[in-house]
Design a protein around this motif. Structure first.
Motif, mmCIF file in Angstrom:
data_model
loop_
_atom_site.group_PDB
_atom_site.id
_atom_site.type_symbol
_atom_site.label_atom_id
_atom_site.label_comp_id
_atom_site.label_asym_id
_atom_site.label_seq_id
_atom_site.Cartn_x
_atom_site.Cartn_y
_atom_site.Cartn_z
ATOM 1 N N THR A 283 0.685 -1.237 -0.100
ATOM 2 C CA THR A 283 -0.039 -0.063 -0.169
ATOM 3 C C THR A 283 1.049 1.254 0.005
ATOM 4 O O THR A 283 2.075 1.176 0.476
ATOM 5 N N ARG A 284 0.513 2.252 -0.753
ATOM 6 C CA ARG A 284 1.576 3.530 -0.757
ATOM 7 C C ARG A 284 0.271 4.786 -0.606
ATOM 8 O O ARG A 284 -1.024 4.594 -0.668
ATOM 9 N N PHE A 285 0.873 5.789 0.398
ATOM 10 C CA PHE A 285 0.208 7.060 0.379
ATOM 11 C C PHE A 285 1.083 8.183 0.604
ATOM 12 O O PHE A 285 2.338 7.891 0.687
ATOM 13 N N ALA A 286 0.712 9.621 0.576
ATOM 14 C CA ALA A 286 1.541 10.451 0.508
ATOM 15 C C ALA A 286 2.057 10.698 1.934
ATOM 16 O O ALA A 286 1.258 10.479 3.036
ATOM 17 N N THR A 287 3.202 11.249 2.265
ATOM 18 C CA THR A 287 3.714 11.508 3.658
ATOM 19 C C THR A 287 3.113 12.885 4.047
ATOM 20 O O THR A 287 3.101 13.918 3.527
ATOM 21 N N PRO A 288 2.156 12.837 5.380
ATOM 22 C CA PRO A 288 1.828 14.154 5.926
ATOM 23 C C PRO A 288 2.934 14.787 6.368
ATOM 24 O O PRO A 288 3.799 14.511 6.954
ATOM 25 N N LYS A 289 2.933 16.029 6.100
ATOM 26 C CA LYS A 289 3.724 17.120 6.577
ATOM 27 C C LYS A 289 3.587 17.425 7.947
ATOM 28 O O LYS A 289 2.717 17.482 8.818
ATOM 29 N N GLY A 290 4.929 17.556 8.472
ATOM 30 C CA GLY A 290 4.700 18.142 9.731
ATOM 31 C C GLY A 290 5.009 17.148 11.092
ATOM 32 O O GLY A 290 6.041 16.348 11.021
ATOM 33 N N ASP A 291 4.051 17.171 11.837
ATOM 34 C CA ASP A 291 4.110 16.081 13.073
ATOM 35 C C ASP A 291 4.394 14.767 12.908
ATOM 36 O O ASP A 291 3.847 14.074 12.138
ATOM 37 N N PRO A 292 5.592 14.158 13.672
ATOM 38 C CA PRO A 292 5.904 12.784 13.272
ATOM 39 C C PRO A 292 4.748 11.759 13.666
ATOM 40 O O PRO A 292 4.547 10.889 13.193
ATOM 41 N N ARG A 293 4.004 12.483 14.867
ATOM 42 C CA ARG A 293 2.797 11.489 15.327
ATOM 43 C C ARG A 293 1.790 11.222 14.438
ATOM 44 O O ARG A 293 1.375 10.311 14.386
ATOM 45 N N ALA A 294 1.572 12.210 13.373
ATOM 46 C CA ALA A 294 0.394 11.941 12.257
ATOM 47 C C ALA A 294 1.101 10.816 11.379
ATOM 48 O O ALA A 294 0.456 9.949 10.917
ATOM 49 N N VAL A 295 2.276 10.827 11.122
ATOM 50 C CA VAL A 295 2.887 9.877 10.098
ATOM 51 C C VAL A 295 2.917 8.625 10.912
ATOM 52 O O VAL A 295 2.543 7.652 10.273
ATOM 53 N N VAL A 296 3.417 8.502 12.222
ATOM 54 C CA VAL A 296 3.170 7.178 13.120
ATOM 55 C C VAL A 296 1.790 6.697 13.047
ATOM 56 O O VAL A 296 1.659 5.539 12.790
ATOM 57 N N ASP A 297 1.035 7.513 13.325
ATOM 58 C CA ASP A 297 -0.495 6.984 13.322
ATOM 59 C C ASP A 297 -1.039 6.096 11.949
ATOM 60 O O ASP A 297 -1.505 5.429 11.876
ATOM 61 N N LEU A 298 -0.620 7.119 10.951
ATOM 62 C CA LEU A 298 -1.076 6.699 9.408
ATOM 63 C C LEU A 298 -0.286 5.318 9.193
ATOM 64 O O LEU A 298 -0.969 4.456 8.781
ATOM 65 N N ILE A 299 1.028 5.202 9.636
ATOM 66 C CA ILE A 299 1.520 3.946 9.202
ATOM 67 C C ILE A 299 1.038 2.650 10.019
ATOM 68 O O ILE A 299 0.797 1.777 9.471
#
Lengths: 316, 316
Positions: free
Chosen positions: A32-48
């Protein structure tokens, strides 16, 4: 489907994030692939974490570990992303954050290191001792295999070929140096060069191909233009290949690898980039190591990062 | 004297040849030095053999092997000196030639590789995994230790830091490349720079120190002049240090070594060269590996080549 153990490989880049299930031989399952959310690392962690759980689904008992290859200066021991210009992060305890969301052992390394391990296992079948993998993406990274093992160096930084100096008095780089190789062959920098040329009056098919929106330029569009015979696109790939060739000639004299594997967006230009690289390498490095090195573009392309990250997690 | 096993270490350079007896811990016994005869390799072989036999004397039963570190592109497996610009040789079967004269096992390697092994055993006491040794002599060579072993690469060429590109459009080099680091910081090239400056009107203490014979310039004279405050000598060391620093910054980002050990004639300039190297390194490489690397000048200096060659022969 057998019940062989799997890992989840994560390729965490500045532009996009890719996830995939990987078996111990480097066979790739669903991705699965998606764009990297900008800014807060926690948003990236949640999405992953959410995408990972969706991808794992009912196979949770077969998942052995999660491997992450992330762009930037990584501390693999502590699981910290120390500096990542492409993600805009500093000292992010990524492993700790992700461990709170996902109940698996987590292995974090540099994305190019992961790709190098992927190339070593899947493409070299572990049959040569020394390999350099160069990731030609938004940035330019590298991963090194020495004597059949991922070589990380004293602080896990090894392989940063994109921040070797090409022109000592050249373009300033966010890393603090100037004239870094990445500033001349990175995808963002090539797009900048296209815009500069257009602004100074150069005509090119690319203007029409992005409907006048030059911010939308990608290596893929540049490659398509070059294949249609566009002079600017061809010249920029020629120059980029020569510059990469200068950097690789230095590396061939210094590291003397058995293989150099190119991967990432720019590598999809194929012979447009490979020919000038090869020519420059033969011209500039010592004949013996230049003739010995096998230089080619990875056949795993976009999947190399996921594969490598997943394979690193198998060795956890 | 105990009867512990010894080896004979040979440091074969373009200007001079040094021989010495070496024990397994890297302790150096009697040594001898002489100028390198120009031209026919057989004259060099004869001279080495004669000096070796004289040095070995009555200890022939304690001599385990002979180790040779030679300037140039070496095939350690076959014992061939493939290309040596400083010796003016091509494809010389040195091991075969010397074996006819000396009844001992012979180990041939690049001189900087030998020096790196010497630095690793004697100075690092084998306590760190990754080390780069840079030989700053007539030419500029390098030897690499990875995970406690001498790293030779695919064809025995690894470590050629002197032929990494500093200026892509720079001075042509005999190796076929242009702008090689060696062309800016090699002892011969620094002497050339002094002559150029004097010819264009620059005054310097060095003119008087060599009694007007500028061909007699050596790094030692340049260092003495700099220590007396000579502006030209100081500036040239400053520039050489910056240029070496640019090259080493690239290497620090790429190889991320634990230690960098400098040796050879130019390194005897001490802080004159070390300060600009260190400053440039901190400015141009990533902070994490730049702060981690221990950079210093070898205390074994002129003996490092003999020591290393002798120690390589102990591991035969």
């Amino acid at each position: 489907m057998t019940s062989r153990p799997m890992t989840l490989g994560v390729d965490l880049g500045g532009t996009g994030i890719k996830l995939g299930l990987v078996d111990a031989q480097g066979k790739l399952g669903p991705t699965t692939r998606f764009a990297t959310p900008k800014g807060d690392p926690r948003a990236v962690v949640d999405l992953i974490a959410n995408h990972a759980l969706a991808l794992i689904g009912g196979k949770s008992k077969r998942i052995k570990a999660i491997g992450i290859g992330a762009a930037g200066d990584i501390d693999p021991e502590k699981g910290i992303i120390r500096i990542s210009p492409n993600l805009g992060w500093r000292n992010v305890p990524f492993k700790t954050l992700l461990t709170k969301k996902l109940p698996y052992p987590i292995v974090l390394d540099n994305d190019a290191n992961a790709a190098a391990w992927g190339a070593y296992v899947v493409e070299a079948k572990k049959k040569i001792p020394n390999l350099l993998c160069v990731m030609l993406g938004t940035g330019v990274g590298g991963g090194i295999i020495i004597n059949g093992r991922l070589y990380k160096g004293a602080t896990g930084t090894a392989g940063e070929i994109g921040h070797m100096t090409l022109y000592p008095e050249g373009i300033p780089c966010a890393c603090g140096n100037q004239g870094c190789l990445e500033r001349y062959i990175g995808a963002k920098d090539l797009a900048k060069a296209v815009r500069r040329e257009i602004e100074s009056g150069q005509t090119t098919l690319m203007t029409e191909m992005v409907h006048g929106n030059l911010e939308a330029l990608t290596p893929l569009i540049m490659t398509q233009a070059a294949r249609k015979g566009d002079a600017l696109a061809r010249r920029l790939y020629e120059e980029a290949g020569e510059r990469l060739g200068i950097g690789l000639a230095s590396v061939v004299n210094f590291m003397n690898p058995d293989w150099i594997v190119l991967a990432g967006g720019i590598s999809r230009a194929g012979s447009l980039i490979l020919n000038p690289v090869r020519r420059t390498l033969l011209k500039r490095s010592f004949p013996t190591p230049a003739k010995a090195v096998k230089l080619f573009i990875s056949k795993k392309d976009q999947d190399l990062g996921i594969l490598g990250a997943g394979l690193l997690a198998h060795d956890f």
